[in-house]
Design a protein around this motif. Structure first.
Motif, PDB file in Angstrom:
ATOM      1  N   GLY A   1       0.796  -1.216   0.000  1.00  0.00           N
ATOM      2  CA  GLY A   1       0.000   0.000   0.000  1.00  0.00           C
ATOM      3  C   GLY A   1       0.829   1.266   0.000  1.00  0.00           C
ATOM      4  N   PHE A   2       0.174   2.368   0.351  1.00  0.00           N
ATOM      5  CA  PHE A   2       0.785   3.694   0.336  1.00  0.00           C
ATOM      6  C   PHE A   2       0.635   4.334   1.713  1.00  0.00           C
ATOM      7  N   ASN A   3       1.263   5.468   1.888  1.00  0.00           N
ATOM      8  CA  ASN A   3       1.095   6.258   3.110  1.00  0.00           C
ATOM      9  C   ASN A   3       0.371   7.543   2.727  1.00  0.00           C
ATOM     10  N   LEU A   4      -0.967   7.468   2.599  1.00  0.00           N
ATOM     11  CA  LEU A   4      -1.725   8.576   2.032  1.00  0.00           C
ATOM     12  C   LEU A   4      -2.939   8.986   2.872  1.00  0.00           C
ATOM     13  N   PRO A   5      -2.823   9.003   4.197  1.00  0.00           N
ATOM     14  CA  PRO A   5      -3.951   9.494   4.992  1.00  0.00           C
ATOM     15  C   PRO A   5      -4.020  11.013   4.964  1.00  0.00           C
ATOM     16  N   MET A   6      -5.171  11.552   5.299  1.00  0.00           N
ATOM     17  CA  MET A   6      -5.299  12.998   5.439  1.00  0.00           C
ATOM     18  C   MET A   6      -4.495  13.465   6.647  1.00  0.00           C
ATOM     19  N   ASP A   7      -3.806  14.582   6.496  1.00  0.00           N
ATOM     20  CA  ASP A   7      -3.100  15.175   7.621  1.00  0.00           C
ATOM     21  C   ASP A   7      -4.117  15.550   8.700  1.00  0.00           C
ATOM     22  N   PRO A   8      -3.877  15.194   9.966  1.00  0.00           N
ATOM     23  CA  PRO A   8      -4.875  15.454  11.013  1.00  0.00           C
ATOM     24  C   PRO A   8      -5.191  16.932  11.208  1.00  0.00           C
ATOM     25  N   LEU A   9      -4.234  17.813  10.943  1.00  0.00           N
ATOM     26  CA  LEU A   9      -4.509  19.243  11.077  1.00  0.00           C
ATOM     27  C   LEU A   9      -5.462  19.715   9.975  1.00  0.00           C
ATOM     28  N   GLN A  10      -5.304  19.156   8.777  1.00  0.00           N
ATOM     29  CA  GLN A  10      -6.245  19.479   7.701  1.00  0.00           C
ATOM     30  C   GLN A  10      -7.627  18.912   8.016  1.00  0.00           C
ATOM     31  N   ALA A  11      -7.648  17.746   8.655  1.00  0.00           N
ATOM     32  CA  ALA A  11      -8.928  17.145   9.038  1.00  0.00           C
ATOM     33  C   ALA A  11      -9.682  18.043  10.018  1.00  0.00           C
ATOM     34  N   VAL A  12      -8.959  18.681  10.924  1.00  0.00           N
ATOM     35  CA  VAL A  12      -9.582  19.618  11.868  1.00  0.00           C
ATOM     36  C   VAL A  12     -10.274  20.748  11.120  1.00  0.00           C
ATOM     37  N   ILE A  13      -9.583  21.306  10.127  1.00  0.00           N
ATOM     38  CA  ILE A  13     -10.117  22.451   9.387  1.00  0.00           C
ATOM     39  C   ILE A  13     -11.346  22.041   8.581  1.00  0.00           C
ATOM     40  N   VAL A  14     -11.256  20.915   7.886  1.00  0.00           N
ATOM     41  CA  VAL A  14     -12.391  20.450   7.084  1.00  0.00           C
ATOM     42  C   VAL A  14     -13.590  20.156   7.976  1.00  0.00           C
ATOM     43  N   ARG A  15     -13.337  19.524   9.108  1.00  0.00           N
ATOM     44  CA  ARG A  15     -14.434  19.188  10.019  1.00  0.00           C
ATOM     45  C   ARG A  15     -15.108  20.450  10.559  1.00  0.00           C
ATOM     46  N   SER A  16     -14.334  21.504  10.771  1.00  0.00           N
ATOM     47  CA  SER A  16     -14.902  22.767  11.252  1.00  0.00           C
ATOM     48  C   SER A  16     -15.826  23.399  10.217  1.00  0.00           C
TER      49      SER A  16
END
Length: 380
Positions: A241-256
């Motif tokens: 596989g790959f190492n392609l998760p969303m960056d957790p800091l970007q996840a915070v912004i999108v979730r907001s």
């Protein structure tokens, strides 16, 4: 070309004001990720994925590094590889065609419809061969492709649909969010997109549990995570596989920002309606849509023969207009020798020469909208 402060009077996209409005919520979430020793780095993934899937009426969502990553992972999940063919369009970002090449498949281009710039379903059917495995419709500018017709073709011919909805979050077709009729769908959550992070981010979604699990598996180095996205204790890899998760800091912004998706999409539709009313009697071609489609208008685009001249004049007035995907993919040097269908894309080529994107975003004020409309009336 710009205001005295060195900024566009009317930018094409504007996330700064939105970020300011949500500042406290975003900073609180970032601090929780960065400075709480009891919060793992991927803690934002599960709630964001759950909330995202719920918001668009799908069963599964997988947070990834970018929409490009989402396409690659989706094609891998569909077992696309060397010797397979994937049908798509040439009026898109290189991420669409690059994803096909990266997994080893052959790119097959078909032409588009002149009314909404999406894939021509009739051309798809004639391009299918025994090697075809996947169709990738592109919901360009937030215009949903006719995935009902594509679904019929795919089911009849044993194919899969990976919908490239990078620019179409919030768009609907037949009262369903884009992706409902596809096997897998990917959207971009990058900066300046309708639902944006502050860098790169994307989401893959599906109603198929097995495909969702495959995308998750390929996203995380091929290691099996538990239901809470906790990593396995061993370093055993089920697949490469790959190492392609969303960056957790970007996840915070999108979730907001996710709770505001419908509101912001409606604002875009309102601005698009004003453009349509103001330009319907001018010497320009406006996009038109089927009764099934409810676009989200990540861009509002028009066709005009003197596109380059109008673009220059609008930008002189501080209005950030622009062109998209020029030259089209089949005219790019990088694809000079390995595309199928490159010689029969007249609509794609004509639109590439005439298309102009106008500013449209939920932060546009009435004053800015009127400023753009006045400029268009004077120049057309």
């Amino acid at each position: 070309m710009v205001s005295n402060k060195g900024q566009w009077i009317v930018p094409r996209a504007e996330g700064y004001s939105t970020n300011k409005k949500l500042r406290n919520k975003i900073i609180s979430g970032i601090e929780n990720v960065m400075f709480n020793p009891y919060v793992p780095g991927n803690a934002e993934f599960k709630p964001l994925e759950t909330e995202f899937a719920s918001a668009i009426g799908m069963n599964h969502a997988i947070a990834v590094q970018s929409a490009t990553a989402g396409l690659i992972l989706s094609l891998r999940a569909c077992n696309v590889g060397l010797g397979d063919e994937v049908i798509t369009v040439g009026n898109s970002d290189i991420s669409t065609t690059a994803a096909i090449s990266i997994v080893g498949a052959t790119i097959v281009l078909v032409d588009i419809l002149e009314n909404d710039y999406t894939i021509d379903v009739e051309k798809v059917e004639s391009a299918i061969t025994e090697r075809t495995k996947v169709i990738i419709p592109v919901d360009l500018y937030g215009h949903p492709s006719d995935c009902i017709a594509l679904r019929r073709i795919a089911d009849d011919r044993g194919l899969m649909i990976v919908e490239d909805a990078a620019l179409a979050i919030g768009a609907k077709y037949d009262n369903h969010h884009v992706g409902y009729y596809a096997d897998l769908t990917t959207v971009s959550l990058a900066a300046a997109k309708p639902l944006s992070s502050s860098g790169n981010a994307g989401m893959v979604f599906t109603n198929n549990y097995e495909l969702a699990e495959k995308v998750s598996l390929f996203r995380g180095y091929g290691r099996e995570f538990d239901d809470n996205r906790n990593p396995p204790l061993s370093y055993e890899h089920v697949v490469e596989g790959f190492n392609l998760p969303m960056d957790p800091l970007q996840a915070v912004i999108v979730r907001s920002k996710l709770p505001y998706l419908e509101e912001w999409t409606e604002k875009r539709r309102m601005i698009a309606s004003k453009y349509c009313d103001a330009l319907c009697n001018k010497d320009v071609k406006l996009p038109s849509f089927s009764d099934y489609a409810n676009p989200s208008f990540s861009s509002y685009v028009i066709l005009i023969t003197n596109r380059d001249e109008l673009n220059v004049e609008m930008r002189k007035r501080g209005i950030e207009t622009g062109t998209h995907y020029v030259p089209a993919m089949h005219k790019q040097e990088v694809y000079k020798s390995h595309l199928i269908g490159r010689s029969n894309l007249p609509v794609t080529e004509r639109i590439a020469d005439q298309l102009l994107a106008l500013p449209i975003h939920p932060e546009m004020s009435k004053k800015q909208i009127d400023f753009v409309l006045t400029a268009l009336k004077e120049l057309l």
